[in-house]
Enzyme design. Sequence first.
Site, PDB file in Angstrom:
ATOM      1  NE  ARG A   1      -2.914  27.670 -30.519  1.00  0.00           N
ATOM      2  CZ  ARG A   1      -3.134  28.647 -29.645  1.00  0.00           C
ATOM      3  NH1 ARG A   1      -2.760  29.888 -29.952  1.00  0.00           N
ATOM      4  NH2 ARG A   1      -3.705  28.406 -28.493  1.00  0.00           N
TER       5      ARG A   1
ATOM      6  CE  LYS B   1      -7.322  26.994 -31.542  1.00  0.00           C
ATOM      7  NZ  LYS B   1      -7.305  25.653 -30.902  1.00  0.00           N
TER       8      LYS B   1
ATOM      9  CG  HIS C   1       0.815  20.431 -31.360  1.00  0.00           C
ATOM     10  ND1 HIS C   1       0.214  21.669 -31.236  1.00  0.00           N
ATOM     11  CD2 HIS C   1       0.294  19.660 -30.361  1.00  0.00           C
ATOM     12  CE1 HIS C   1      -0.646  21.641 -30.226  1.00  0.00           C
ATOM     13  NE2 HIS C   1      -0.606  20.436 -29.675  1.00  0.00           N
TER      14      HIS C   1
ATOM     15  NE  ARG D   1       0.481  25.728 -28.791  1.00  0.00           N
ATOM     16  CZ  ARG D   1       0.203  26.926 -28.311  1.00  0.00           C
ATOM     17  NH1 ARG D   1       1.070  27.912 -28.455  1.00  0.00           N
ATOM     18  NH2 ARG D   1      -0.945  27.157 -27.697  1.00  0.00           N
TER      19      ARG D   1
ATOM     20  CG  HIS E   1      -3.288  27.144 -23.620  1.00  0.00           C
ATOM     21  ND1 HIS E   1      -2.276  26.392 -23.040  1.00  0.00           N
ATOM     22  CD2 HIS E   1      -3.327  26.764 -24.920  1.00  0.00           C
ATOM     23  CE1 HIS E   1      -1.746  25.600 -23.944  1.00  0.00           C
ATOM     24  NE2 HIS E   1      -2.353  25.817 -25.094  1.00  0.00           N
TER      25      HIS E   1
ATOM     26  CE1 TYR F   1       0.108  22.867 -26.730  1.00  0.00           C
ATOM     27  CE2 TYR F   1      -1.784  22.281 -25.393  1.00  0.00           C
ATOM     28  CZ  TYR F   1      -1.246  22.658 -26.602  1.00  0.00           C
ATOM     29  OH  TYR F   1      -2.067  22.826 -27.693  1.00  0.00           O
TER      30      TYR F   1
END
Length: 282
Positions: free
Chosen positions: A147, A173, A228, A231, A255, A264
């Site tokens: 990211r 994250k 993005h 990704r 994730h 994705y």
Amino acid sequence: MLITDRPQLKAIPLEWQQPLRNWELRLRAEGKREATIDVRIRHLRRLARDLGNVTPESVTEDDLVQWAGSKNWAPETRHAYYMSVTAFYSWHTRPTGNNPAERVMCGISRQQPPPRPTPEDAVRHALQIANPRTELIIRLAAELGLRCAEIAQVHTRDIDTGEDGCTLTVHGKGGKVRVLPVPLALARLLTHEREDGFIFPGKVNGHLSPRHVSKLARKVLPAPWNLHSLRHRFATVAYVRGGHDLIALQQALGHNNVATTQRYTQCDATALTHLVTATSLT
């Protein structure tokens, strides 16, 4: 420096300045991540500018309805703004004691968009015209699936070179950490004549902001592609060429849920052809 103290930000009405500064301090005291704080503060600053002379204490449900209803946001963007405004008014004490966002900014329908992997020719074009710094940004997204916030924070101490190859510790994250093996060519770029410190030095705690990293990538990627979608490119190529292992891909992308990973990953046309051919009655 606090986000609310940065002189380069667009001005907001005086009545909003101290409440937003106090809220930022509260978010930091709660241990919220820098990227989260940055998004929340920027959302509220936009609200403050758009509402003009309306103070935080005098904002009504109708003000928020008129403001949000005038925006042509994508569902994900709308959801993010609603989260920020609701969070602010859950914290900010008003004379009336009510939260004007409570009924207005409730859950919205968010249809999940299909995967949008950057095409290979667009990636090659970007690498051809990128300077060395931007090339490394592109490759970290396209080859490791990082990211923009993860790219911004890459530090020399996160890179480990040993007999078994190079690995990169990624700070993801929610403070979650994952370790990824690094392809040889990318490892050379990461380690070549580096001084100790952030790979992308800047003014946000010593490194570039995620927004600036994203901006650098957009300058070389042809529209509509961005970091993005790179990704998504990583997820799709890794799935197709890496044995269709969703669990490994989930871990690589950082994730929590494999269902997110599936969003994705674009199914390759050859696989669909094989499936349909296998069911043929003739």
